[in-house]
Design an enzyme around this catalytic site. Structure first.
Site, PDB file in Angstrom:
ATOM      1  N   HIS A 114       0.072  -5.543  87.901  1.00 22.14           N
ATOM      2  CA  HIS A 114       0.221  -6.677  88.834  1.00 22.14           C
ATOM      3  C   HIS A 114       0.468  -6.199  90.268  1.00 22.14           C
ATOM      4  O   HIS A 114       1.061  -6.933  91.063  1.00 22.14           O
ATOM      5  CB  HIS A 114       1.367  -7.613  88.423  1.00 22.14           C
ATOM      6  CG  HIS A 114       1.392  -7.946  86.970  1.00 22.14           C
ATOM      7  ND1 HIS A 114       0.787  -9.058  86.449  1.00 22.14           N
ATOM      8  CD2 HIS A 114       1.920  -7.278  85.908  1.00 22.14           C
ATOM      9  CE1 HIS A 114       0.962  -9.096  85.143  1.00 22.14           C
ATOM     10  NE2 HIS A 114       1.637  -8.011  84.782  1.00 22.14           N
ATOM     11  N   LYS A 129      -5.059   3.422 115.389  1.00 22.20           N
ATOM     12  CA  LYS A 129      -5.640   3.068 114.100  1.00 22.20           C
ATOM     13  C   LYS A 129      -6.655   4.042 113.566  1.00 22.20           C
ATOM     14  O   LYS A 129      -7.398   4.683 114.297  1.00 22.20           O
ATOM     15  CB  LYS A 129      -6.268   1.668 114.178  1.00 22.20           C
ATOM     16  CG  LYS A 129      -5.175   0.636 114.316  1.00 22.20           C
ATOM     17  CD  LYS A 129      -5.612  -0.762 114.107  1.00 22.20           C
ATOM     18  CE  LYS A 129      -6.393  -1.010 112.854  1.00 22.20           C
ATOM     19  NZ  LYS A 129      -6.410  -2.412 112.503  1.00 22.20           N
ATOM     20  N   GLU A 179     -13.991   0.106 102.720  1.00 20.26           N
ATOM     21  CA  GLU A 179     -14.161  -1.349 102.796  1.00 20.26           C
ATOM     22  C   GLU A 179     -15.604  -1.750 102.495  1.00 20.26           C
ATOM     23  O   GLU A 179     -15.870  -2.758 101.849  1.00 20.26           O
ATOM     24  CB  GLU A 179     -13.760  -1.855 104.181  1.00 20.26           C
ATOM     25  CG  GLU A 179     -12.283  -1.677 104.481  1.00 20.26           C
ATOM     26  CD  GLU A 179     -11.971  -1.969 105.939  1.00 20.26           C
ATOM     27  OE1 GLU A 179     -11.967  -1.013 106.739  1.00 20.26           O
ATOM     28  OE2 GLU A 179     -11.758  -3.138 106.274  1.00 20.26           O
ATOM     29  N   SER A 200     -10.196   2.268 116.265  1.00 14.31           N
ATOM     30  CA  SER A 200     -10.320   0.929 116.815  1.00 14.31           C
ATOM     31  C   SER A 200     -10.622   1.037 118.295  1.00 14.31           C
ATOM     32  O   SER A 200     -10.128   1.932 118.974  1.00 14.31           O
ATOM     33  CB  SER A 200      -9.011   0.173 116.597  1.00 14.31           C
ATOM     34  OG  SER A 200      -8.923  -0.895 117.519  1.00 14.31           O
TER      35      SER A 200
END
Ligand code: ARG
Length: 478
Positions: A158, A285, A292, A279
């Site tokens: 979970h 970043k 992704e 970024s």
């Protein structure tokens, strides 16, 4: 516009422009060029061997086809939409090159058996590239698992901290998934490797052809059994798309884990600049873009399955032009998967675990609570259900105290269960927990190393005389 070159006998006028646009498939099926030429060579060879065409015609056809193959390779071939598809483009060019014998090539054949022969040849080739790439992903996972068989991290259910596992064990889970994915793709290959050529339009042919000869020449295991099934069936493509979908889903799960592991609160792994981007506005970043994208790719692959299943649903025997829509989804899925597997393999090779952050995460969430309960069962003889209650109460006490189980004092535990002794601390560290899980398939580092060793044998070792992952295959020559 003139009547069609191929069936002009019955058609006086040409198609409307919109008809041509909806009907033409050349922009898609030109990817079958090599397979189409190979099939035509095998077919004309057989026709000559059976005395259906002369040896001279066969030689002329072969010479012309070879020249066309070179023209296509060199990018000089002029693909024409008015010739609809790859089959008619090749045949029309053949006629320009060699004249009359070109017209004999299509004896005892139809585009219906021709296209599906090309398709099976193409997909077989795609599988023969994909499957070794999947094996290489397994290789990357096993390498990484072996190198980090001792690195502890929280195992989750979970997405809640459950029990300590090793990073190696976690990665080896994906080795098993990819192993089954490879099996599915191999099954698909084995089932599709039958030759439909010679089924002709749908009913077979009255010419004395030799279907075993063409099947053999094209590396198929045997000719298909039923001429109607031969031209109507596309379940080989659906099966590939189903297997591809499952694999894409597996890749997306690992991709999602990488995204989570890369996120600041976790920080479980690092990827180099090779698989991340910065970024344009936030200089701190490092984004896991490749992960992704692999996470997103199943949309295309599952969509491809849905597309083709929807095309095929409810189609009556045998061929229908609907089936011309069968290629794009398969190309889309095969291309997508090839890229996704390569990206994932690259990321796994590139990935470095950050054990200190994994260990910090293990300090929260009481991952050794099960070990405490198991100790109560083993040492005190409590039934597991009672041990579970005892442990629950101790976890609550630790929570109130704001410490983990290993840091909770003995008197506090003894207030819950007086028979607990100092020995309890021997099972409360994550290291002890993982090391104790020595059951077959368990997370103990020694088991992970053994599993990695077995996995190399099961998945990566080529049998003598065989390329890896291509055991007893027919058809991959040429
Ligand atoms: N371009 C067609 C396809 O991809 C080839 C088969 C055409 N057959 C026919 N009877 N019109 O399906």
């Amino acid at each position: 516009m003139s009547a069609n070159e191929m069936w002009g006998g019955r058609f006086a006028a040409g198609p409307s422009a919109i008809m041509q646009e909806i009907n033409a498939s050349i922009d898609v099926d030109r990817r079958f060029a090599a397979q189409d030429i190979r099939g035509s060579k095998a077919h004309s060879d057989m026709l000559a061997a059976q005395g259906i065409i002369s040896d001279g015609d066969r030689d002329a056809i072969h010479g012309g086809l070879e020249r066309i193959a070179r023209e296509i390779e060199d990018g000089h071939f002029d693909f024409k939409a008015e010739l609809e598809d790859i089959h008619m483009n090749v045949e029309a060019r053949l006629k320009e090159l060699i004249g009359e014998p070109a017209g004999r090539l299509h004896t005892a054949r139809s585009r219906n058996d021709q296209v599906v022969t090309d398709f099976r040849l193409w997909l077989r080739g795609a599988i023969d590239e994909l499957e070794p790439a999947m094996a290489d992903l397994q290789r990357a996972l096993i390498d990484k698992a072996e190198a980090h068989a001792d690195v502890l991290m929280p195992g989750y259910t979970h997405l809640q901290t459950a029990q300590p596992v090793t990073f190696g064990h976690h990665l080896m889970a994906y080795v098993e998934m990819v192993g089954r994915d490879r099996g599915r793709v191999r099954d698909c290959r084995a089932r599709l490797n039958e030759c439909p050529l010679g089924a002709a339009a749908l009913a077979g042919t009255s010419f004395p052809i030799d279907r075993h000869r063409t099947a053999e020449a094209l590396g198929f295991d045997r000719p298909t059994e039923n001429s109607m099934d031969s031209v109507a069936a596309r379940d080989f493509a659906l099966e590939f798309l189903a297997a591809a979908s499952i694999h894409a889903v597996h890749l997306s799960r690992l991709a999602e884990e990488i995204v989570i592991w890369m996120s600041e609160p976790f920080g479980f792994v690092a990827l180099t600049d090779a698989f991340t981007t910065g970024s344009s506005i936030m200089p701190q970043k490092k984004n896991p873009d490749a992960a992704e994208l692999v996470r997103a790719k199943p949309g295309r692959v599952l969509g491809a399955f849905m597309t083709l299943a929807t095309v095929m649903k409810g189609l009556p025997m045998t061929y229908g032009k609907d089936m011309q829509e069968d290629k794009e989804p398969v190309f889309e899925a095969a291309d997508t998967l090839a890229l996704a597997v390569a990206a994932m393999t690259g990321m796994v090779d590139d990935m470095t675990p950050r054990p200190e952050n994994m260990r910090r995460a293990l300090e929260k969430g009481f991952p050794t609570a099960t070990d405490l309960a198991d100790w109560c069962v083993r040492v005190l003889g409590l039934p597991f259900r009672d041990a579970h209650h005892v442990t629950g109460a101790i976890v609550r006490a630790a929570e109130e105290r704001g410490c983990d189980l290993a840091a909770l004092d003995l008197p506090t535990m003894q207030r819950v269960e007086p028979r607990i002794t100092e020995d309890i601390y021997s099972v409360l560290s994550p290291d002890a927990s993982a090391a104790s899980r020595t059951s077959h398939g368990g997370t103990a580092p020694e088991q992970v190393r053994a599993a990695a060793h077995r996995a190399r044998d099961r998945f990566l070792r080529a049998a003598p005389g065989e390329a890896r992952g291509t055991a007893s295959r027919k058809g991959d020559e040429a």
